[in-house]
Design an enzyme around this catalytic site. Structure first.
Site, PDB file in Angstrom:
ATOM      1  CD  GLU A 256     105.814 -78.411 -61.019  1.00 25.39           C
ATOM      2  OE1 GLU A 256     105.788 -78.647 -62.223  1.00 25.39           O
ATOM      3  OE2 GLU A 256     105.800 -77.273 -60.534  1.00 25.39           O
TER       4      GLU A 256
ATOM      5  NE  ARG B  99      99.345 -91.638 -74.801  1.00 27.76           N
ATOM      6  CZ  ARG B  99      99.643 -90.390 -74.458  1.00 27.76           C
ATOM      7  NH1 ARG B  99     100.167 -89.576 -75.340  1.00 27.76           N
ATOM      8  NH2 ARG B  99      99.417 -89.971 -73.238  1.00 27.76           N
TER       9      ARG B  99
HETATM   10  O1  LIG Z   1     107.958 -87.827 -69.374  1.00 31.33           O
HETATM   11  P1  LIG Z   1     106.768 -87.754 -68.469  1.00 31.33           P
HETATM   12  O2  LIG Z   1     106.536 -86.377 -67.903  1.00 31.33           O
HETATM   13  O3  LIG Z   1     106.781 -88.807 -67.417  1.00 31.33           O
HETATM   14  O4  LIG Z   1     105.481 -87.984 -69.375  1.00 31.33           O
HETATM   15  C1  LIG Z   1     105.427 -88.941 -70.416  1.00 31.33           C
HETATM   16  C2  LIG Z   1     104.299 -89.899 -70.209  1.00 31.33           C
HETATM   17  O5  LIG Z   1     103.057 -89.170 -70.246  1.00 31.33           O
HETATM   18  C3  LIG Z   1     102.182 -89.828 -71.158  1.00 31.33           C
HETATM   19  O6  LIG Z   1     101.479 -90.870 -70.550  1.00 31.33           O
HETATM   20  P2  LIG Z   1     100.333 -90.607 -69.450  1.00 31.33           P
HETATM   21  O7  LIG Z   1     100.959 -90.508 -68.092  1.00 31.33           O
HETATM   22  O8  LIG Z   1      99.504 -89.481 -69.907  1.00 31.33           O
HETATM   23  O9  LIG Z   1      99.542 -91.952 -69.467  1.00 31.33           O
HETATM   24  P3  LIG Z   1      98.597 -92.644 -70.590  1.00 31.33           P
HETATM   25  O10 LIG Z   1      99.502 -93.001 -71.745  1.00 31.33           O
HETATM   26  O11 LIG Z   1      98.099 -93.851 -69.867  1.00 31.33           O
HETATM   27  O12 LIG Z   1      97.533 -91.678 -70.966  1.00 31.33           O
HETATM   28  C4  LIG Z   1     103.126 -90.404 -72.188  1.00 31.33           C
HETATM   29  O13 LIG Z   1     102.509 -91.441 -72.936  1.00 31.33           O
HETATM   30  C5  LIG Z   1     104.261 -90.896 -71.346  1.00 31.33           C
HETATM   31  O14 LIG Z   1     104.053 -92.205 -70.833  1.00 31.33           O
HETATM   32  N1  LIG Z   2     101.880 -82.693 -74.506  1.00 33.26           N
HETATM   33  C1  LIG Z   2     101.698 -84.016 -74.366  1.00 33.26           C
HETATM   34  N2  LIG Z   2     101.031 -84.704 -75.319  1.00 33.26           N
HETATM   35  C2  LIG Z   2     100.840 -86.045 -75.198  1.00 33.26           C
HETATM   36  N3  LIG Z   2     101.273 -86.767 -74.158  1.00 33.26           N
HETATM   37  C3  LIG Z   2     101.957 -86.119 -73.194  1.00 33.26           C
HETATM   38  N4  LIG Z   2     102.519 -86.580 -72.040  1.00 33.26           N
HETATM   39  C4  LIG Z   2     103.077 -85.518 -71.423  1.00 33.26           C
HETATM   40  N5  LIG Z   2     102.897 -84.380 -72.128  1.00 33.26           N
HETATM   41  C5  LIG Z   2     102.195 -84.740 -73.248  1.00 33.26           C
END
Ligand SMILES: O=P(O)(O)OC[C@H]1O[C@H](OP(=O)(O)OP(=O)(O)O)[C@H](O)[C@@H]1O
Ligand SMILES: Nc1ncnc2[nH]cnc12
Length: 253
Positions: free
Chosen positions: A178, A141
């Site tokens: 985690e 994203r």
């Molecule tokens: O602060 P954190 O605990 O590291 O989490 C935040 C990350 O989690 C989500 O991405 P995700 O890993 O779900 O990947 P995606 O955008 O490819 O679905 C979000 O877009 C961040 O990149």
């Molecule tokens: N609650 C949440 N919604 C969307 N993206 C996330 N990445 C980590 N936590 C999330």
């Protein structure tokens, strides 16, 4: 005012819930996703409320950018109506991708052309003229918000990708969740030592992803000026994990 904000939230476009079987499961542990109960004032149509927890913040001991209160820009004011509209355009999907998780779905923000443009403008207002030559966006994203910001501030866009997606030579950075680990990668040669970077993503939860991005860039001599996200989930204390690296968010809570 209260009524008009709630009305706006409940009038937002409502999409059918996604079919989770069409989406690949996330490697993220359950605890890395927010699972708080909906806040008081939560829109009945599953959108974020425009009212509670609105914050437009930048923190971090090492920030070289001006404190918000001294910027003299309405855009940085927590009462800025653009922030309320952005907040209420973000849909919350309960139990996605796993039971107990409240998923912050920014795809509905992208459907609201004003909210999307305001989001980009708020970041551009903050970073234009700050001598930033690299906007590094985190998959997936961060790839949505990063490129328009990069174009507007005259910086290049560098994708930080999940493993085995980039075709050229890469450097990798592992980070811990985690229960397990994940990796992000960047093309060798995409950035040069001494460049100044902004790291952008849609959301900070535990902060593990942003920390890995910072390490990756700093390993090759890039100065990370700030990290920026649309949403912060403060319960997960990602900001603390960034230590003194400045973090700017539009919506916290
Ligand atoms: O602060 P954190 O605990 O590291 O989490 C935040 C990350 O989690 C989500 O991405 P995700 O890993 O779900 O990947 P995606 O955008 O490819 O679905 C979000 O877009 C961040 O990149
Ligand atoms: N609650 C949440 N919604 C969307 N993206 C996330 N990445 C980590 N936590 C999330």
């Amino acid at each position: 005012m209260l009524q008009s904000l709630l009305l706006r939230a409940s009038n937002s476009i409502s999409l059918p819930l996604p079919n989770r079987h069409q989406l690949s499961p996330s490697p993220k542990p359950l605890s890395a996703w927010i699972d708080a109960a909906p806040s008081a004032g939560q829109s009945p149509s599953n959108y974020r409320s425009a009212l509670p927890s609105l914050r437009c913040t930048a923190a971090g001991g090492g920030s070289e950018l001006q404190p918000l209160q001294n910027q003299g820009m309405a855009a940085q004011d927590e009462k800025d109506p653009r922030i309320a509209r952005i907040s209420s355009s973000i849909r919350i999907i309960p139990d996605f991708p796993k039971k107990g998780i409240l998923f912050q779905d920014i795809t509905t923000l992208l459907l609201d052309t004003k909210a999307f443009k305001d989001t980009i403008d708020l970041f551009v207002d903050r970073y234009k003229g700050k001598n930033i030559s690299v906007v590094a966006g985190i998959e997936a994203r961060g790839f949505i918000f990063g490129p328009p910001i990069a174009l507007a501030i005259g910086a290049k866009f560098v994708p930080l990708r999940k493993p085995k997606k980039l075709p050229g030579e890469v450097i990798s950075e592992e980070y811990s969740l985690e229960y397990g680990k994940d990796v992000i990668e960047m093309h060798v040669g995409a950035v040069q030592a001494g460049e100044r970077a902004l790291v952008i993503d849609d959301l900070i939860a535990t902060g593990g992803t942003l920390c890995a991005a910072i390490r990756l860039l700093e390993r090759v001599g890039v100065h990370v000026v700030e990290c920026a996200c649309v949403i912060e989930l403060p319960e997960l204390k990602g900001r603390e994990r960034l230590e003194d690296k400045p973090l700017f968010v539009l919506i916290s809570g």
